[in-house]
Design an enzyme around this catalytic site. Sequence first.
Site, PDB file in Angstrom:
ATOM      1  N   ASN A  67     -17.543 -10.316   7.479  1.00  0.00           N
ATOM      2  CA  ASN A  67     -17.254  -9.223   8.408  1.00  0.00           C
ATOM      3  C   ASN A  67     -18.551  -8.663   8.972  1.00  0.00           C
ATOM      4  O   ASN A  67     -19.575  -8.579   8.279  1.00  0.00           O
ATOM      5  CB  ASN A  67     -16.380  -8.144   7.772  1.00  0.00           C
ATOM      6  CG  ASN A  67     -16.865  -7.620   6.448  1.00  0.00           C
ATOM      7  OD1 ASN A  67     -17.448  -8.339   5.650  1.00  0.00           O
ATOM      8  ND2 ASN A  67     -16.627  -6.351   6.186  1.00  0.00           N
ATOM      9  N   GLU A 124     -12.503 -13.426   8.459  1.00  0.00           N
ATOM     10  CA  GLU A 124     -11.607 -14.548   8.778  1.00  0.00           C
ATOM     11  C   GLU A 124     -11.745 -14.972  10.236  1.00  0.00           C
ATOM     12  O   GLU A 124     -11.809 -16.164  10.550  1.00  0.00           O
ATOM     13  CB  GLU A 124     -10.147 -14.157   8.517  1.00  0.00           C
ATOM     14  CG  GLU A 124      -9.843 -13.807   7.078  1.00  0.00           C
ATOM     15  CD  GLU A 124     -10.038 -12.336   6.744  1.00  0.00           C
ATOM     16  OE1 GLU A 124     -10.947 -11.692   7.329  1.00  0.00           O
ATOM     17  OE2 GLU A 124      -9.296 -11.832   5.897  1.00  0.00           O
ATOM     18  N   CYS A 147      -5.960  -9.100   7.427  1.00  0.00           N
ATOM     19  CA  CYS A 147      -5.299  -8.108   8.287  1.00  0.00           C
ATOM     20  C   CYS A 147      -4.382  -8.808   9.290  1.00  0.00           C
ATOM     21  O   CYS A 147      -4.441 -10.034   9.484  1.00  0.00           O
ATOM     22  CB  CYS A 147      -6.338  -7.255   9.010  1.00  0.00           C
ATOM     23  SG  CYS A 147      -7.110  -8.060  10.420  1.00  0.00           S
ATOM     24  N   CYS A 157     -13.567  -9.116  11.537  1.00  0.00           N
ATOM     25  CA  CYS A 157     -13.328  -9.516  10.149  1.00  0.00           C
ATOM     26  C   CYS A 157     -13.938 -10.886   9.847  1.00  0.00           C
ATOM     27  O   CYS A 157     -14.156 -11.711  10.745  1.00  0.00           O
ATOM     28  CB  CYS A 157     -11.839  -9.613   9.879  1.00  0.00           C
ATOM     29  SG  CYS A 157     -10.943  -8.069  10.015  1.00  0.00           S
ATOM     30  N   CYS A 189      -6.063 -10.949  12.042  1.00  0.00           N
ATOM     31  CA  CYS A 189      -6.553 -12.254  11.561  1.00  0.00           C
ATOM     32  C   CYS A 189      -5.396 -13.216  11.305  1.00  0.00           C
ATOM     33  O   CYS A 189      -5.506 -14.411  11.567  1.00  0.00           O
ATOM     34  CB  CYS A 189      -7.406 -12.074  10.313  1.00  0.00           C
ATOM     35  SG  CYS A 189      -8.985 -11.259  10.683  1.00  0.00           S
ATOM     36  N   GLU A 234     -19.632  -5.308  11.059  1.00  0.00           N
ATOM     37  CA  GLU A 234     -19.185  -3.993  11.539  1.00  0.00           C
ATOM     38  C   GLU A 234     -20.077  -3.494  12.670  1.00  0.00           C
ATOM     39  O   GLU A 234     -21.150  -4.053  12.936  1.00  0.00           O
ATOM     40  CB  GLU A 234     -19.175  -3.008  10.358  1.00  0.00           C
ATOM     41  CG  GLU A 234     -18.183  -3.454   9.287  1.00  0.00           C
ATOM     42  CD  GLU A 234     -17.990  -2.458   8.156  1.00  0.00           C
ATOM     43  OE1 GLU A 234     -18.801  -1.530   8.011  1.00  0.00           O
ATOM     44  OE2 GLU A 234     -16.991  -2.637   7.425  1.00  0.00           O
TER      45      GLU A 234
HETATM   46  N1  THU Z   1     -12.055  -6.880   6.661  1.00  0.00           N
HETATM   47  C1  THU Z   1     -12.201  -8.234   6.709  1.00  0.00           C
HETATM   48  O1  THU Z   1     -13.287  -8.740   7.003  1.00  0.00           O
HETATM   49  N2  THU Z   1     -11.120  -8.989   6.444  1.00  0.00           N
HETATM   50  C2  THU Z   1      -9.903  -8.514   6.067  1.00  0.00           C
HETATM   51  O2  THU Z   1      -8.981  -9.289   5.877  1.00  0.00           O
HETATM   52  C3  THU Z   1      -9.692  -7.079   5.909  1.00  0.00           C
HETATM   53  C4  THU Z   1     -10.796  -6.215   6.372  1.00  0.00           C
HETATM   54  C5  THU Z   1     -13.223  -6.038   6.919  1.00  0.00           C
HETATM   55  C6  THU Z   1     -13.218  -5.293   8.212  1.00  0.00           C
HETATM   56  C7  THU Z   1     -14.104  -4.110   7.881  1.00  0.00           C
HETATM   57  O3  THU Z   1     -15.451  -4.491   8.059  1.00  0.00           O
HETATM   58  C8  THU Z   1     -13.891  -3.878   6.399  1.00  0.00           C
HETATM   59  O4  THU Z   1     -13.313  -5.067   5.890  1.00  0.00           O
HETATM   60  C9  THU Z   1     -12.968  -2.699   6.070  1.00  0.00           C
HETATM   61  O5  THU Z   1     -11.770  -2.795   6.732  1.00  0.00           O
END
Ligand code: THU
Length: 121
Positions: A32, A45, A76, A43, A79, A34
Amino acid sequence: MEVAGRAYAPYSKFLVGAVLVGKDGRIFAGCNVENISFGLTICAERNAVFAAVAAGCREFEKIVIVADTEVPASPCGACRQVLAEFDPDLEIVLANFRGQTEMFRLSQLLPRPTAGILDRS
Ligand code: THU
């Protein structure tokens, strides 16, 4: 999973790694990333999927998703939809840093991902 350690997550501190295994044996990793404008966060994925597609791989065996959680974390909704574009029944392995795993098919987590959209069934 090493790629989770490369996550850029200064806001949530929630590090996620994803490894997509191509049918041709190649693997594509994502973490991920941000952003201070939170909605721009991507994310792990989706980053793995986009890396695979950019490298010419669109057929996948499975995706492994790792996070440092009590219970293995699920992908999520966004994804799930992006993964379904390439294989609506993809094998999804969820794992935490303690080595606990759970296995699902994408069709269990996201039924009917394309029904009705652009008149597809
Ligand atoms: N996140 C992912 O990378 N994958 C997921 O399946 C769920 C959430 C990340 C996004 C964000 O940077 C952090 O987790 C909190 O939501």
